[in-house]
Design an enzyme around this catalytic site. Structure first.
Site: not given
Length: 261
Positions: A112, A132
Site C-alpha cells: 500500500e 491480510e
C-alpha cells in the site's frame, strides 16, 4: 539519531527516504508518525521537487504493519500521524512526484505504501502480496487502490487469496514500472529522480492535482474545471514565470530554466 527508523538524505532538489527498521522494516505507530512528518516537510519545502522512498537491506522493502508492536499494545486504529499509515497514502495536497524503489519483499501495508508512489521501480528479486486475508483482516487501502491500478480480476485474486507474485508478473500487470538488478536499483531511482527534478515543478503539481481530483469525475466535468481555472495548481501554473519561460525557451531553441514560480 542512529536509532531513528527513517533515514533521510537531500541531494539538490531530491529527497531520499529510507525505512531502516530491522529486521523486516515493518511499520509501527511511532515510525508511521515520523514518516508523516518527513513527507509533510517534503510537501511543504519549495526546494524539494522529487522524493524516493526505499528501505535498508536487500530482503525487505516493507511487510506493512508491525504485528509484534501490535501484540505489545499498538492499536490497529491508533494514531498513524499525518498522511495515515506510512505517512504518504492519505497525505493531502502532495503535488510532487514520488518514486518507490522496492528492494525486496513488499506486502500488506508495504505494498500500500508503494502504491502511494507515482512510479514504482523494483529489484529483480522483489515480490508482492496482500496476505491480510490469511490473518482474517482486510487490506483496506489496497482494496480501494489496486483494482484501479491493475486488471480487476488480478487485483481481486491477490486480495482474496493473498498469493505472491514475482517482479516480472507485477510488471506484466502494470503494478510496477521497471525491474532492475538489485545493485542498480537505487542508482536507477536516482537517475529518474534527477530527470524529474530538472523538469517543471508547477506542471508536475498541476498533473498530480488533476489526476487525483479527476479520478472520480466525469471527463467533461474535469475538463470544465480546468478551463474555468478551478484547479489551484493549474491557475498558478498559467500565471507563473515558468509558464512564460517554457514558451520563451521553445522560441529561443534552448533548454528552459525552471524556477517553480
Amino acid at each position: 539519531m542512529s536509532d531513528n527508523p527513517i533515514k533521510t538524505h537531500v541531494d539538490g532538489h531530491i529527497l531520499e527516504v529510507t525505512l531502516d527498521r530491522p529486521k523486516a522494516n515493518a511499520i509501527d505507530l511511532a515510525t508511521s508518525r515520523i514518516m508523516g512528518e518527513v513527507f509533510t516537510q517534503f510537501r511543504d519545502d519549495p526546494d524539494l521537487r522529487v522524493a524516493i522512498v526505499t528501505a535498508a537491506g536487500d530482503k525487505f522493502f516493507c511487510p506493512g504493519w508491525d504485528l509484534k508492536a501490535a501484540a505489545d499494545g499498538d492499536a490497529v486504529d491508533g494514531d498513524y500521524g499525518k498522511g495515515g499509515f506510512g505517512g504518504l497514502q492519505e497525505l493531502r495536497g502532495l503535488n510532487k512526484p514520488v518514486i518507490a524503489a522496492v528492494n525486496g519483499i513488499c506486502c500488506g501495508g508495504g505494498l500500500e505504501l508503494a502504491l502511494s508512489a507515482d512510479i514504482i521501480l523494483a529489484a529483480e528479486h522483489a515480490t508482492f502480496a496482500l496476505p491480510e486475508i490469511r490473518s482474517g483482516t482486510v487490506a483496506d487501502a489496497a482494496s480501494v487502490k489496486l483494482p484501479k491500478r491493475i486488471p480487476y480480476h488480478i487485483a481481486m485474486e491477490m486480495l482474496l487469496t493473498g498469493r505472491w507474485i514475482e517482479a516480472e508478473e507485477a510488471a506484466r500487470w502494470g503494478l510496477i514500472n521497471h525491474i532492475h538488478p538489485a545493485d542498480a536499483l537505487l542508482n536507477e531511482a536516482r537517475k529518474l529522480a534527477a530527470t524529474l527534478a530538472s523538469g517543471p515543478p508547477l506542471v508536475y503539481a498541476a498533473i498530480k492535482e488533476i489526476v487525483r481530483e479527476a479520478e472520480d469525475m466525469k471527463f467533461q466535468d474535469a475538463m470544465n474545471r480546468i478551463t474555468k481555472s478551478q484547479f489551484a495548481t493549474v491557475e498558478t501554473l498559467y500565471r507563473s514565470e515558468d509558464h512564460l519561460e517554457g514558451a520563451r525557451a521553445f522560441a529561443e531553441k534552448r533548454d528552459p530554466v525552471w524556477k517553480g514560480r
